[in-house]
Each structure stands twice: as structure tokens, then as C-alpha cells.
Design a protein around this motif. Structure first.
Motif, PDB file in Angstrom:
ATOM      1  N   SER A 222     -52.219  24.315  23.318  1.00 29.67           N
ATOM      2  CA  SER A 222     -51.439  24.583  22.038  1.00 29.67           C
ATOM      3  C   SER A 222     -50.944  26.144  21.859  1.00 29.67           C
ATOM      4  O   SER A 222     -51.517  26.138  20.142  1.00 29.67           O
ATOM      5  N   PHE A 223     -50.357  26.821  22.133  1.00 27.76           N
ATOM      6  CA  PHE A 223     -49.682  28.042  21.995  1.00 27.76           C
ATOM      7  C   PHE A 223     -48.821  27.972  21.689  1.00 27.76           C
ATOM      8  O   PHE A 223     -47.882  27.335  22.342  1.00 27.76           O
ATOM      9  N   ILE A 224     -48.360  29.109  21.334  1.00 25.16           N
ATOM     10  CA  ILE A 224     -46.809  28.935  20.850  1.00 25.16           C
ATOM     11  C   ILE A 224     -46.483  30.289  21.843  1.00 25.16           C
ATOM     12  O   ILE A 224     -46.957  31.394  21.778  1.00 25.16           O
ATOM     13  N   GLY A 225     -45.273  29.715  22.845  1.00 23.67           N
ATOM     14  CA  GLY A 225     -44.820  30.933  23.691  1.00 23.67           C
ATOM     15  C   GLY A 225     -44.733  31.958  23.480  1.00 23.67           C
ATOM     16  O   GLY A 225     -44.112  32.612  21.940  1.00 23.67           O
TER      17      GLY A 225
ATOM     18  N   ALA B 103     -41.224  32.301  21.940  1.00 23.92           N
ATOM     19  CA  ALA B 103     -40.585  31.213  20.980  1.00 23.92           C
ATOM     20  C   ALA B 103     -41.417  31.610  19.465  1.00 23.92           C
ATOM     21  O   ALA B 103     -42.117  32.273  19.276  1.00 23.92           O
ATOM     22  N   GLU B 104     -40.141  30.688  18.160  1.00 20.11           N
ATOM     23  CA  GLU B 104     -40.899  31.217  16.988  1.00 20.11           C
ATOM     24  C   GLU B 104     -42.220  29.925  16.888  1.00 20.11           C
ATOM     25  O   GLU B 104     -42.544  30.422  16.092  1.00 20.11           O
ATOM     26  N   LYS B 105     -41.565  28.968  16.924  1.00 19.14           N
ATOM     27  CA  LYS B 105     -42.212  28.262  17.120  1.00 19.14           C
ATOM     28  C   LYS B 105     -42.592  27.323  17.919  1.00 19.14           C
ATOM     29  O   LYS B 105     -41.682  27.235  18.640  1.00 19.14           O
ATOM     30  N   ALA B 106     -43.355  25.916  17.814  1.00 18.23           N
ATOM     31  CA  ALA B 106     -43.948  24.835  18.660  1.00 18.23           C
ATOM     32  C   ALA B 106     -43.710  23.805  18.529  1.00 18.23           C
ATOM     33  O   ALA B 106     -42.825  23.034  16.884  1.00 18.23           O
ATOM     34  N   THR B 107     -43.944  22.273  19.708  1.00 18.82           N
ATOM     35  CA  THR B 107     -43.475  21.437  18.705  1.00 18.82           C
ATOM     36  C   THR B 107     -44.640  19.937  19.272  1.00 18.82           C
ATOM     37  O   THR B 107     -45.032  21.178  19.869  1.00 18.82           O
ATOM     38  N   LEU B 108     -44.866  19.733  18.422  1.00 18.33           N
ATOM     39  CA  LEU B 108     -45.689  18.782  19.211  1.00 18.33           C
ATOM     40  C   LEU B 108     -45.699  17.801  20.277  1.00 18.33           C
ATOM     41  O   LEU B 108     -46.754  17.775  21.225  1.00 18.33           O
TER      42      LEU B 108
ATOM     43  N   MET C 138     -47.376  20.282  23.543  1.00 19.94           N
ATOM     44  CA  MET C 138     -48.886  20.337  23.815  1.00 19.94           C
ATOM     45  C   MET C 138     -49.560  19.689  22.587  1.00 19.94           C
ATOM     46  O   MET C 138     -49.233  18.800  22.456  1.00 19.94           O
TER      47      MET C 138
ATOM     48  N   GLN D 115     -47.282  19.124  13.096  1.00 15.05           N
ATOM     49  CA  GLN D 115     -46.290  19.667  13.274  1.00 15.05           C
ATOM     50  C   GLN D 115     -45.748  21.028  11.528  1.00 15.05           C
ATOM     51  O   GLN D 115     -44.851  21.785  12.193  1.00 15.05           O
TER      52      GLN D 115
ATOM     53  N   ALA E 155     -48.140  23.656  13.846  1.00 14.51           N
ATOM     54  CA  ALA E 155     -47.110  24.346  14.708  1.00 14.51           C
ATOM     55  C   ALA E 155     -45.994  25.123  14.294  1.00 14.51           C
ATOM     56  O   ALA E 155     -45.587  25.947  14.956  1.00 14.51           O
ATOM     57  N   GLU E 156     -45.093  24.938  13.048  1.00 15.49           N
ATOM     58  CA  GLU E 156     -43.831  25.005  12.786  1.00 15.49           C
ATOM     59  C   GLU E 156     -43.861  26.520  12.171  1.00 15.49           C
ATOM     60  O   GLU E 156     -43.087  28.065  12.139  1.00 15.49           O
TER      61      GLU E 156
ATOM     62  N   TYR F 161     -46.601  30.655  14.044  1.00 17.23           N
ATOM     63  CA  TYR F 161     -46.518  32.299  14.068  1.00 17.23           C
ATOM     64  C   TYR F 161     -45.325  33.420  12.484  1.00 17.23           C
ATOM     65  O   TYR F 161     -45.863  33.670  12.608  1.00 17.23           O
ATOM     66  N   LEU F 162     -44.546  31.826  12.018  1.00 16.31           N
ATOM     67  CA  LEU F 162     -43.691  32.954  11.555  1.00 16.31           C
ATOM     68  C   LEU F 162     -44.320  33.109  10.041  1.00 16.31           C
ATOM     69  O   LEU F 162     -43.999  34.304   9.721  1.00 16.31           O
TER      70      LEU F 162
ATOM     71  N   ARG G 249     -49.656  32.974  17.768  1.00 15.09           N
ATOM     72  CA  ARG G 249     -48.963  31.868  18.491  1.00 15.09           C
ATOM     73  C   ARG G 249     -50.161  31.362  18.962  1.00 15.09           C
ATOM     74  O   ARG G 249     -50.237  30.660  19.110  1.00 15.09           O
ATOM     75  N   ASN G 250     -51.861  31.832  18.661  1.00 14.41           N
ATOM     76  CA  ASN G 250     -52.912  30.687  18.546  1.00 14.41           C
ATOM     77  C   ASN G 250     -52.770  30.237  17.995  1.00 14.41           C
ATOM     78  O   ASN G 250     -53.710  30.158  16.795  1.00 14.41           O
ATOM     79  N   ILE G 251     -52.736  28.513  17.510  1.00 11.85           N
ATOM     80  CA  ILE G 251     -52.138  28.319  16.111  1.00 11.85           C
ATOM     81  C   ILE G 251     -53.441  27.428  16.260  1.00 11.85           C
ATOM     82  O   ILE G 251     -54.140  27.460  14.725  1.00 11.85           O
TER      83      ILE G 251
END
Lengths: 117, 777, 137
Positions: A55-58, A61-66, A69, B720, B723-724, B727-728, B733-735
Motif C-alpha cells: 500500500s504505497f503510492i508509486g 503517481a500522485e494517488k493510488a487506487t484500492l 493494493m 479510497q 489513497a487519494e 500524497y497530495l 507515499r506510505n499510506i
């Protein structure tokens, strides 16, 4: 896979409850450990294990989707639960030591007699 | 001005709470300095007293409250002014008086703390415009008076008396709460001002009887009406300033106040009249009667208080203009003379060491100031001119004579009670004040001149006010009219005079005094009669009966608690598990639906299954192992197995934490376990089988829950969002970590506090040894 | 019986573990790691050191009473909670500044607080247990 893990959790609970029902306080503490592990697993399972991937954001990328991960929320909950479990374990062990030092027994049934003098 | 008055009431509360801080600063002046605030309030109320026009009430909103329906709003009208002035004025005098009286007591901080809070609560009660607020203040007076009555908490008797008073008044408080809620529901508002302006009266409503019964119990318990009267003499165990305050104008009059307040809303029905007149009449009579047989000055006063309260309840029950007027005047009269007499009793007690009237004598010579104040108060009590008490008694007779259907009952009862009041007044006067030849004058500890002024001021001022108001009762006209308007909901002109002309009522008065004197002269035979009756009533000794009831209840509860709270840990657990099992399995089975769907689940991976099997075997080994060390090691295997599972499904952070935490727990476990004995098989085979069945059922239940939970989604997952935004907005980056330290940081803060507490707990458990410390001493 | 080789390795290892723990702490916001993990690793280093040298040596090594470490960790976390309030935001809101392209913010401070507290807690617990139960001989 969920079925297997669910059965595993059930087994852990069964062992944990059996240990909790022992008269020896050491076994009781083991039971608490087993059950806390099993409970962590339930929380983990509730996030769903079908999705995989950390569960990390690449990096780009700025955001991730479920979709890509493992659900991060149960992880955060379990992470603190594990560390708290560590603190509580230490506390129970100290309590048990004190209990044994004061009463000279590790039989829980003796406990009900010592507090009514 | 009305805002000032409310601010002062709030100030009294604050002052009460500040007493622990203030007292070390003010030292011996605490009572005198703190008395300034109630006096200031008294001044403000006096101003309002003269400036408040007829038929007006001032409402002050504080904008503060617990609920929209429960705002602390205050109303200032004639009724609340009369009560408020008595509470604040006598309160100030009592505080000044306590300064000397309490000088040698320990626990003065506690005394002032509760006395001032009680004063605040009482003021809140009389000025409240909201019935719920009124209830809260009502309960506050019960609680603070509990601490005041039980002031000498290291003695058995005051403790018992305090508990008795609390239990009885709390029963009334509970009734009041129900009644208030019912009234609020019926009327749609808890505000007195709205109830009054709507002209709401629910006498014909089907629930009226219930509400009235509840109110009646509340009043009877608080105002010590028969058969709840017995807590009041017990409350005499408190130091005298407390008795002087609680039983003259405050605590016990709260019930009277409540009746007057609710009179426009529910007064005047047949139930109201019948119950109040009957109870009030009985109370009035037995109070006066029992006072004749007492020797302790304070107990005499306590029984006359009961009698006076009965008189007031009866007058309110009669519900005529004359009777309400008489009740209001009598409240003032009684507050003035009873407060004074209690304080006189306290002075005498302090200065001679006894309150026994058979031992006291000749005080008029040795303590003239105290005696004259006492004698004036006694005059007021027996209803003789020129005191205000005379006017009060005339009005009472007037009201009774005018009572259409019931004058045949209430007049003789009233006259009889008053005769005994006159007799007891003369008796007290004769025994303790008059110098007599055959009874040596009692020795004093101090000369009267040596007593500080503020100690004597209380009774003197109260006696003078009683005298002054008796001479010029016209001062009260205005305020009484206003109060009458809100009690009777009709405008009444009040004109008080000392001299009513020669009429039927005056004849009754003369007859009363004459008969009172006769009773006094015949005091020996009468005393004997009372002496016969008291042992007879002692069979029905209510305080003892009440105590037995309470102790029986406690032993009953204790017996049953022992059965449920047996102290065997595993039976608690078995009860818990069985109950949970039954409820949840029933719920799960009745829910129906799917349990497992192969197509929706993730594929089975053999290596993970292998890890799980190894962990499961480790756990089973731990369960049945007889060696501590191998049990712990197999727990470690389970922990690592779970960590591998986390790792496999992408929870890297979790896996690392689990590995490390498990390791540290194992190390600590080994350190501690080394000092404990080996496992022993403690339970029988039978109980092991039973436990195994329970354990397996719980395990099966958990499996079912886990499977079922996958098909139940009550809320949309919020992951969700994390996740969104991670980072912003969280710059990470480690959620998981961002959730821990940012999104849900408050949880984490709480959790690390728990950790700190756990470590502190370990430290205390290991280092602190109370038993050892004691033996070292 | 003293084992010189083991002692050398362990005292070296302590620095490695604490260093690694700090590394995990600071990169924890983007990669696996963070205050909890870092704290446990550092504490594990001290635990290892304590097993070999005894708990007194651990206390000598860190100089400060571990309970104070624990308390200061809690204070740091609280500070991170209160800083946003001085800027008129609700407590625990992340406040960020950028220093040479690296984002710094109160969540990082909070994580440091967690790290310090976890180290203090575990060290406090095991030194107490070792001391009272006489594992130091």
C-alpha cells in the motif's frame, strides 16, 4: 483462501478460549496473546486480501487506487494494536509476577479466596 | 438590579467552590468575609423588594443550559423574593455566626464549602424559572445537606442521620423528577413563566393523580411531613449553625416553596386539598405534641419545626386567599424565630456545655442579650403581640375559621397545636431564662461580654426584625400582593395590621394562650402523659424501622451479589462466552444468506496454507504443552507465522512490526516466566472436556462471523479517501504511515499514551511494595 | 563468563541498529518504516545490549532515565498536536514547510515523538524487569 484463514482464526480462538479457561495464570496469559493475534487477523481479513500489492503510492503517481493494493486502514489499526499488545503484554507479565510474589500461587481459584479476608 | 442579583447567586456558587483556596488566605475571618456576598445579595433583593411592582415577574435568561429545554433562566417575583431574602439574609447571619461557633472544629473548609454550596443551591431552587433546573437545585440541596448533617462523619450517629436524610429526600427527589417530566410533557414546556402565562392547569387530566402523588411524596419527604417526619430530629446531630440554617428558612421549606410554585398549575383540586390538609394537620399536631416530651433544646426546636411545616402544608392545602397569605407570612415568621432560637440554643450550648433544659437556668441574669433575643423569638413562636408571629397566628386562625367545610376539623387541631406551642414556649422560657430559687444558675464558660459581636448578632438581628415587622407589617404588603398574584393567579390586595379589632379570631387567640398557660401549669401530668405515649409510639419507632429496612435490603443484596460475583474467574468467562454464543449464533443463523462464495475469494496458495498449518500446530502444542519454555517458543512460531501472512499480502510495515514485537515479547516473557513455577494440571478431566467444548464452539462461531462479515457492508470503505489524499495532502507515499501520523493522529496520540501508562504500570508493579514498606516501619 | 567477541559485536551492533532505526524513522513517510517500527528496532538494539552487558550498562549508555525519554516522546507528540492550534487550525492538522525541496511538517515531528516514546517505553520495561528479577548477574 478466505475460508482457510477463517478456519485458522476459528482455531486460534478455540485454543485461546481454552487457555483462558485454565486455572493457571500463565496459560491465561498465553490465551490472551493467541486471541489478540487472532483478532488482528480478523481486522486484516476485513480489509480484503483479494487485492494484493503493497500500500504505497508509486514514485511517479500522485494517488493510488484500492484496486492495486492492500487496504491501508486495517494495517494502520493493526500496527498500533501490535505495539499496544507489546505494552500490555509487558504489563500483564509484571502483574503476574507481582501476583505470584504476593500470593505465592499461580492458581486463579486461589485469587477468589485471597481478596475476601 | 435583577441581573446583579443573579450574578451574586452565581458568585455564591463560585465562592463555595473556591473555599478550599480562600480559607487558608482568610483564616479565622472566613465566615465573616464570605458572609458579605449573601448580604450583598440580600441588599440587592431588598432593593427589588421595594421596586418590584405588583403583578410583575422579572425573568433573567442566562443563556446557559444543558439542553434546549433545560436553560438556567431565573424568575424574580414576590414568591422567590420572599424565599430568596430569607435564604440569603439568614445565610449571611449564619456564616457570621459560624465564624465563632466553628472556631474549634476540624474540617472548617468542608463546612464552609458545603454550607455555601447549599446556600447557592437553595437560591437557585427558589429563583429557578425552569422546572428541570429547579429539580437539579433541589437534588443539590439534598446532597449538600447530606454532607452538612453528617459533618461529624467520624461519629456513628450523625452518619446514620445523614444517610437517613439523604435516602428519604433522594426518594422525594426521584419523585420530583418524574413529576416534572410529566408536567413538562403535559404542558409542552418546562418554563414556569410559560406555564403561568398560558394559565395552564391540568387538574382534570387523567394523569393528574399520578403527578400529584409524586409531587406530594417529594414535598412530604423534603418538608418532613408525617410519616416521613422522622429524619428531621435526627438531623439535629449536625453542628448548630447547620441546624439553624437548614431548619429555619431553607432545606425543609423547599417543599413548601414547591407547593406554592405549583399551586397555579395543579393546586386546589379535591386530592390536593384532602391530602395536604390531612397530612399537614397530623404533622402539625404530632410535632407540637412530641416537642412537649423533649429535654434537649435542639430536639424541642426540631419538633416545633415539624409542627410549623405541617401548619404551612395545611394552609396551602386549604387554598383560599386567606390561607395562602397566612402561609406566606408564617414562613417569614417561622424563619425569623426558628433561626434565632437555634442560634440562641447554639450560644447557650457553647457557653454552658449543655442543651438540656432541666439543667439550664437563670440565663436572663447572666446572659441578658442572648436571653432577650431568645425571649422575643419565643414570643413570636407562641404568637403573642407585638411580634410578627402574632400577625401570623391571627391570619392562620382567620384562614381556618373562614374555611367553609372543614373549619370544624382544622380549627380545633390548629388551636390544640398552638396551645402546645404556647406551653412549650413558656416552659423553655421558665426553665432556662428565669432565675429560680430551687434551681441553681448554671455556670458559664465565658461572660457574655466576652463573646464576639458577630456571634450574638444573628439572633438579636432576627429578633429585632421580627419585632419591627410586627410593629409595622405594612412593609410586607407590596411583596405579598405580588407573591399572592403568582400563587393564586389572581390579584389580591394585602393589608397587614397588628391590631385586627376585637373579633372571633382574637377570642380564639386569647383562649389559646390561656389554655397554653394551663398546660404549662399542668406540665407534670402532661409530661407524664407524653411519657406514656412516647414509649408506645416507640414500638413504631420510625427511624429504627427505616434503618432495619435499609439493612435488610443491603444484606439481601449482599447475599445475591455473592452468588453472582462468586470470584471464580473462569465461571465469569464461561457465562460470558455462553451468552455471546447463544445470541450471536442465533443472529447468524436467522440472518440466512450466503456463507462462502468460491468465485469471490482469492486463490488458495499452498505455501501460505503450509505456514498456517505450521502456526496452527504450534498453537495446539502450546495449549497442551507442559513445559513453559516450549509453550512460549511455540507462541513465537505463531507470531512469526502471522507476520509471514501479513508479508505475503502486502502489509510490509505490519510484518516488520509483528516480527520485532513478537521477539521482544518472547524475551520479556522468558525473563519473567523463569521466576514462576511449572505448569501443573489443575483442572479435572471433566472440566477440561467441558472447556474444550466451549472453546470449540467459540472458535466455530468466530469462523462463522469472519465468513459472514465478508457479505455485510454497512458503510462505504473510507480507504479510497486515504489513497487519494495521502500524497497530495499528507506528503507521504506510505499510506499506512500517513494514516498513523496524520489522518488518524489523534488515535495514535491516545495509543502512545496507553503505552506510556503501561510502562509506568510495569514500573509501579515491580518497584512499589506497600506490604514491605509497612513492615519496615 | 565474558565473551569478548560477542561484546564487541553487540556494542557495534547497537549503533548499527539505532542508525537503521533512525533511517527507517525518517524515510517512513514514503517507504516502509515509521516511528513505531523505528522505535522497536532501536529498543531491540538496546535489549540485545542489555542481555549481554546487563541493564545497568544500558542505562549508562543512554544516560537519561528511560521514563524521561518516554515522557519527552509524549510531549513531542503533544507539541506536534498543538502547533497547528497556534496557527488557528484544529489540533493535529498537518502543517508543512519545505526545506531544500524536502517537505517537513508536524506529522514528522509527531512520528519522532512516537519513536522516542516507544524506545523509552521498551527500555524502561525491560530494564525494570531485568533489575528487579535480577537478570544482571
Amino acid at each position: 483462501m478466505e475460508l482457510v484463514i477463517a478456519i485458522f482464526i476459528g482455531l486460534l480462538y478455540a485454543s485461546g478460549v481454552y487457555l483462558l479457561l485454565r486455572r493457571s495464570i500463565v496459560k491465561l496469559i498465553l490465551g490472551v496473546f493467541v486471541i489478540s493475534n487472532a483478532t488482528n487477523l480478523i481486522i486484516f481479513l476485513s480489509g480484503g486480501i483479494t487485492r494484493s500489492g503493497v500500500s504505497f503510492i508509486g514514485d511517479e503517481a500522485e494517488k493510488a487506487t484500492l484496486e492495486t493494493m492492500t487496504d491501508p486502514l486495517p494495517q494502520a489499526l493493526i500496527l498500533t494494536a501490535i505495539v499496544i499488545g507489546l505494552g500490555i503484554a509487558a504489563y500483564i507479565l509484571a502483574l503476574k509476577y507481582k501476583y505470584f510474589e504476593t500470593t505465592g500461587t499461580h492458581d486463579l481459584d486461589q485469587l477468589s479466596k485471597t481478596d475476601q479476608k | 438590579m435583577e441581573q446583579l442579583a443573579i450574578v451574586l447567586i452565581v458568585l455564591i456558587f463560585l465562592m463555595g467552590l473556591m473555599v478550599p483556596v480562600l480559607r487558608p488566605l482568610l483564616k479565622n475571618y472566613t465566615g465573616r468575609i464570605l458572609a458579605l456576598v449573601p448580604f450583598a445579595l440580600f441588599g440587592a433583593l431588598t432593593f427589588l423588594f421595594f421596586s418590584l411592582p405588583d403583578e410583575t415577574a422579572r425573568i433573567v435568561e442566562t443563556g446557559f443550559g444543558f439542553l434546549p429545554e433545560m436553560q438556567f433562566s431565573f424568575r424574580i417575583d414576590g414568591l422567590s423574593l420572599i424565599f430568596g431574602m430569607m435564604v440569603s439574609g439568614i445565610g449571611g447571619l449564619v456564616l457570621g455566626y459560624s465564624s465563632f461557633y466553628m472556631a474549634k472544629y476540624a474540617g472548617k473548609t468542608k463546612f464552609y464549602f458545603f454550607l455555601i454550596l447549599f446556600m447557592g443551591a437553595m437560591l437557585g431552587l427558589v429563583f429557578a424559572d425552569n422546572l428541570l433546573a429547579l429539580f437539579i437545585f433541589w437534588e443539590l440541596t439534598s446532597i449538600t445537606s447530606f454532607f452538612l448533617i453528617g459533618f461529624d462523619h467520624d461519629k456513628d450517629k450523625p452518619r446514620q442521620a445523614a444517610l437517613q436524610a439523604l435516602l428519604i429526600t433522594a426518594l422525594g427527589g426521584l419523585c420530583l423528577l418524574f413529576a416534572v417530566i410529566m408536567i413538562g410533557n403535559l404542558a409542552g414546556t418546562f418554563r414556569l413563566s410559560e406555564l403561568y402565562s398560558q394559565g395552564f392547569h391540568f387538574g382534570a387530566h387523567s394523569q393528574y393523580q399520578t403527578v400529584f402523588l409524586l409531587i406530594f411524596v417529594a414535598v412530604a419527604t423534603k418538608s418532613a411531613q408525617f410519616p416521613f417526619h422522622f429524619w428531621l430530629p435526627g438531623a439535629m446531630n449536625a453542628p448548630t449553625p447547620i441546624s439553624a440554617y437548614l431548619h429555619s428558612a431553607t432545606m425543609v421549606n423547599a417543599g413548601i416553596f414547591l407547593l406554592l410554585r405549583l399551586n397555579p398549575v395543579m393546586g386546589g383540586t379535591i386530592a390536593w386539598k384532602g391530602a395536604l390538609i390531612l397530612t399537614g394537620g397530623i404533622t402539625m399536631f404530632i410535632g407540637a405534641f412530641f416537642s412537649l416530651g423533649q429535654k434537649d433544646l435542639k430536639r424541642i426546636l426540631a419538633f416545633t419545626t415539624i409542627s410549623a411545616l405541617g401548619t404551612m402544608v395545611m394552609l396551602i392545602g386549604m387554598n383560599t386567599t386567606a390561607s395562602i397569605k397566612a402561609a406566606l407570612i408564617f414562613f417569614i415568621v417561622h424563619g425569623l424565630y426558628k433561626g434565632g432560637l437555634f442560634m440562641v440554643a447554639g450560644i447557650i450550648d457553647k457557653n454552658t456545655g449543655t442543651r438540656d433544659i432541666t439543667r439550664l437556668s437563670g440565663l436572663l441574669k447572666s446572659m441578658p442579650v442572648t436571653s432577650i433575643a431568645g425571649i422575643l423569638a419565643l414570643l413570636s413562636m407562641s404568637g403573642l403581640p407585638p411580634m410578627l408571629g402574632f400577625i401570623g397566628k391571627e391570619l392562620i386562625y382567620d384562614a381556618k375559621v373562614q374555611m367553609p367545610e372543614l373549619s370544624w376539623l382544622v380549627v380545633p387541631l390548629g388551636v390544640a397545636a398552638n396551645m402546645m406551642m404556647v406551653a412549650i414556649s413558656i416552659l423553655v422560657f421558665y426553665e432556662i431564662f428565669i432565675p429560680r430559687k430551687n434551681k441553681p444558675a448554671i455556670a458559664l464558660l465565658h461572660k457574655e461580654k466576652e463573646l464576639p459581636g458577630n456571634f450574638l448578632a444573628g439572633p438579636v438581628i432576627l429578633a429585632l426584625i421580627g419585632l419591627g415587622l410586627g410593629m409595622a407589617p405594612g412593609w410586607l404588603n407590596n411583596i405579598l400582593s405580588n407573591a399572592m398574584f403568582y400563587v393564586q393567579s389572581q390579584a389580591v390586595d394585602v393589608h397587614l395590621t397588628l391590631w385586627h379589632g376585637f373579633n372571633q379570631v382574637l377570642l380564639l387567640s386569647i383562649f389559646t394562650v390561656a389554655m397554653g398557660t394551663v398546660i404549662f401549669i399542668l406540665r407534670r401530668p402532661v409530661g407524664k402523659l407524653v411519657g406514656i405515649i412516647i414509649p408506645w409510639t416507640d414500638q413504631y419507632h420510625l427511624p429504627e424501622k427505616f434503618n432495619n429496612l435499609i439493612s435488610n435490603y443491603l444484606s439481601f443484596a449482599g447475599k445475591h451479589t455473592n452468588r453472582i460475583q462468586h470470584g471464580y474467574h473462569r465461571y465469569y468467562l464461561i457465562t460470558f462466552f455462553m451468552a455471546t454464543l447463544l445470541l450471536i449464533v442465533y443472529q447468524l443463523l436467522s440472518a440466512g444468506g450466503e456463507w462462502f462464495h468460491p468465485s469471490e475469494s482469492s486463490p488458495v496458495r499452498m505455501h501460505v496454507v503450509l505456514v498456517l498449518i505450521i502456526s496452527a500446530m504450534a498453537v495446539l502444542f502450546a495449549v497442551f504443552s507442559k513445559s513453559r519454555l516450549s509453550a512460549i517458543v511455540s507462541m513465537g512460531v505463531l507470531g512469526y507465522g502471522v507476520a509471514v501472512l501479513y508479508m505475503f499480502y502486502g502489509a510490509v510495515d505490519l510484518a516488520i512490526t509483528q516480527f520485532l514485537a513478537e521477539t521482544i515479547i518472547m524475551v520479556i516473557f522468558v525473563m519473567v516466566i523463569f521466576y514462576l513455577p511449572d505448569f501443573a494440571v489443575l483442572s479435572s478431566k471433566k472440566s477440561r472436556i467441558r472447556d474444550a467444548i466451549i472453546a470449540l464452539s467459540v472458535g466455530a462461531m468466530m469462523t462463522m462471523i469472519v465468513l459472514k462479515a465478508r457479505f455485510i457492508n454497512l458503510e462505504e470503505p473510507i480507504s479510497q479517501f486515504f489513497a487519494e489524499k495521502s500524497y497530495l495532502e499528507g506528503h507521504g507515499r506510505n499510506i499506512v504511515n500517513v494514516i498513523l501520523v496524520d489522518f488518524r493522529a489523534l488515535d495514535t496520540l491516545g495509543e502512545i499514551t496507553v503505552l506510556a501508562l503501561a510502562a509506568a504500570g510495569v514500573f509501579t508493579l515491580l518497584r512499589f511494595n506497600p506490604i514491605k514498606k509497612k513492615s519496615e516501619k | 563468563m565474558r565473551n569478548i567477541v560477542l561484546e564487541r559485536i553487540v556494542s557495534l551492533f547497537l549503533y548499527v541498529m539505532v542508525g537503521f532505526a533512525l533511517f527507517l524513522l525518517f524515510r517512513g513517510h514514503n517507504r516502509p518504516g515509521g516511528g513505531f517500527i523505528g522505535g522497536i528496532i532501536a529498543a531491540a538494539g538496546f535489549l540485545l545490549y542489555g542481555i549481554v552487558f546487563g541493564s545497568e550498562k544500558v542505562l549508562e549508555k543512554i544516560r537519561v532515565n528511560p521514563r524521561y525519554i518516554m515522557g519527552s516522546g509524549l510531549l513531542i507528540a503533544l507539541l506536534a498536536a498543538l502547533i497547528p492550534m497556534t496557527l488557528g487550525k484544529p489540533p493535529l492538522t498537518g502543517v508543512w514547510t519545505s526545506l531544500a525541496g524536502i517537505a517537513l511538517g508536524t506529522p514528522l515531528l509527531f512520528d519522532i515523538g512516537v519513536f522516542v516514546l516507544v524506545v523509552g517505553m521498551i527500555v524502561s520495561i525491560f530494564t525494570n524487569i531485568m533489575d528487579v528479577l535480577k537478570w544482571n548477574s
